[in-house]
Design an enzyme around this catalytic site. Sequence first.
Site, short mmCIF file in Angstrom:
data_model
loop_
_atom_site.label_atom_id
_atom_site.label_comp_id
_atom_site.label_asym_id
_atom_site.label_seq_id
_atom_site.Cartn_x
_atom_site.Cartn_y
_atom_site.Cartn_z
N ASP A 52 -0.90 2.04 3.26
CA ASP A 52 -0.68 0.63 2.95
C ASP A 52 -1.39 -0.28 3.95
OD1 ASP A 52 0.99 1.15 5.10
OD2 ASP A 52 2.71 0.06 4.28
N ASP A 81 0.64 6.35 4.99
CA ASP A 81 1.03 6.02 3.61
C ASP A 81 0.04 5.07 2.95
OD1 ASP A 81 1.86 3.96 5.32
OD2 ASP A 81 3.56 3.41 4.06
N ASP A 100 -3.70 4.33 7.31
CA ASP A 100 -2.57 4.98 7.96
C ASP A 100 -1.95 6.00 7.00
OD1 ASP A 100 -1.34 3.24 6.16
OD2 ASP A 100 0.18 2.55 7.57
N SER A 158 5.27 6.58 7.18
CA SER A 158 4.03 5.88 7.53
C SER A 158 3.23 6.66 8.57
CB SER A 158 4.36 4.46 8.01
OG SER A 158 3.20 3.71 8.22
#
Length: 451
Positions: free
Chosen positions: A244, A242, A240, A100
């Site tokens: 999500d 990743d 961010d 992340s």
Amino acid sequence: MPDLSGIVKAYDIRGVVGEQLDADLVRDFGAAFALLIKPEAPSVVIGHDMRDSSPGLAAAFAEGVTSQGLDVVSIGLASTDQLYFASGSLNMPGAMFTASHNPAKYNGIKLCRAGASPVGQDTGLAEIRDTVEQGVPEFEGQRGSITERDVLADYAAYLRNLVDLSGSRPLKIVVDAGNGMGGHTVPTVFDGLPIDVVPMYFELDGSFPNHEANPLDPANIVDLQAKVREVGADAGIAFDGDADRCFIVDERGEPVSPSAITALVAVRELAKDPGGTVIHNLITSKGVPEIVAEHGGKPVRTRVGHSFIKAEMARTGAIFGGEHSAHYYFRDFWRADTGMLAALHVLAALGEQDGPLSDLTSAYSRYAASGEINSTVDDQVAKMMAVKDSFGTRSGVELDELDGLTVQLPGGAWFNLRPSNTEPLLRLNVEAANAEAVQGLVDEVLAIIRS
């Protein structure tokens, strides 16, 4: 027997590559995950982000899965919500390789069952850890196979089908992908929409050369804010690492609270499903449940963390859920979190009217908030008790301990104090009628914590 407590977290597996995570260990995690889900599914779908270590670790995990006789569908480069889409649409358990917003030296694994159902400590992660620590038993049967599949176009089409932007006025939107997976997904998702995208840092680079891919840190949206003002954009979106989570700034470059976004999207979802349930965590603004109730919905409060949100959504049949960390969950997306779908909702709401985003979101921003303030402490329990003792005896104060300590004060101000699961930290969130009241309460609580 190895001790994996340092990397098997509450919701995922995460650690420093080469020190805590390597291909051999990840191969064992893949085999252990296969053993966990073998009674439920014959195949696992795997995706990975743009970090240098991700392709190799994803391949090692796939070897572990196939060593137990299960097949693997590899979707290659993907955002985390793209992996959730694959898990939901293909009805397969999934594994996403990403850390992340963590720095480049980290990587990790987010796991889910078929239909994007979460795997956390209480739903399989502890069992996986035990299997790896004790040694994964060898499988005597035939190895599984690995096939590749590109789901990006299907993912984009699915999201665009959920939010109709065909009637939107043209919008100019700055998007800061932070060199993360938003640079992979945004061009396909936004293709053909009435949106002029001004891209920032779309080059996939797991070393994050421009700034950390964590838009909740104000330092990481400075470039976005400046670009929005420079080009006269209608809004800015930061993802961010990743992709999500999404964070929104308005046409002035001012941040829009994730609580306001939660309320805005909730109202749109309630228009489609009147009377529906909306989940909010306990550090979300109290304006969220107020607005949900005013629009005929049923607000339900839960602990912080995606496993709690998703479990409560499943229990209640909720149509939507939001967290103040900018995670947004949709029943129509297998109860999984997707920053991209939340962003599309914001753009659709903006494009349906003529006013600026600041006017639109002001109706959903009722109170002042501190944001999360962390304090390093030697004894979390003792400091929590000191705060509880100080406030608990005051007239008209209400306490609850659903997640840490929440203190509701006369007049409407409140704060929540929670211990970190992984660090010697206490996390403080304060909300009140205005900034002065917030600061006063922050100072009072911190004086106890940091004394």
